[in-house]
Design a protein around this motif. Structure first.
Motif: not given
Length: 180
Positions: A77-83, A98-104, A156-163
């Motif tokens: 959730r934290e990295e979404m704004p930078s994405m 592409l953001a792939v949500n993995i929830e059943a 990349v494993i983990g959240g990051m600042n994509w911008s």
């Protein structure tokens, strides 16, 4: 005394295992970036939140950032704004996020999430775990950078600042030549 020491040791082991199994490093920690020996990106077909079908192989010729995430994952959730900022900074004719949500049962939680956190990039639903399994995703967020030839060039494993400028500049260096 020995019984108490065993209990303390067991408690410490359980705490360690819980910490180890957490979804990923917190944003701000250094994400685990792994250069690949350029393996072909496994193809999949998923439905987007808006109902369109997206096949990864149909995006050849574009740089693809493929992010696996969940609404219950804080770093996701934290990295979404930078994405979203990255999506806005990159040329739509040569780049796709592409953001792939993995929830059943992801459709409703994702719909609720985007009401409060609107994004312009495509969110795909992997409710059966098909794409997650193909990519061997175990922690969230987990992101794959796929070059225009369909090769995974980074993981990349983990959240990051994509911008962040260095990230944006790196991704721009991977873009295909501008079509005339």
């Amino acid at each position: 005394m020995i019984q108490r020491a065993k209990m303390v040791l067991t408690h410490m082991l359980v705490c360690f295992l819980i910490a180890l199994a957490s979804c990923s490093p917190e944003q701000g920690d250094t994400p685990d970036t792994q250069k690949n020996q350029t393996a072909s990106a496994p193809d999949f077909e998923l439905t987007s939140l808006s109902g369109e079908t997206v096949r990864l192989s149909s995006l050849r010729g574009k740089l693809v950032v493929l992010n696996f995430w969940a609404t219950w994952c804080p770093p996701c959730r934290e990295e979404m704004p930078s994405m979203q900022r990255l999506h806005e900074l990159m040329p739509a004719d040569r780049f796709i996020l592409l953001a792939v949500n993995i929830e059943a049962q992801g459709r409703q939680p994702v719909a609720d999430f985007v009401k409060t956190h609107p994004v312009g990039f495509t969110i795909l639903l992997d409710e059966t775990g098909q794409a997650r399994s193909l990519y061997g995703v175990a922690k969230y967020p987990e992101t794959f950078i796929i070059d225009p030839q369909g090769q995974v060039v980074e993981k990349v494993i983990g959240g990051m600042n994509w911008s962040e400028p260095r990230v944006v500049n790196y991704l721009r260096s991977l873009l295909p030549s501008q079509s005339h």
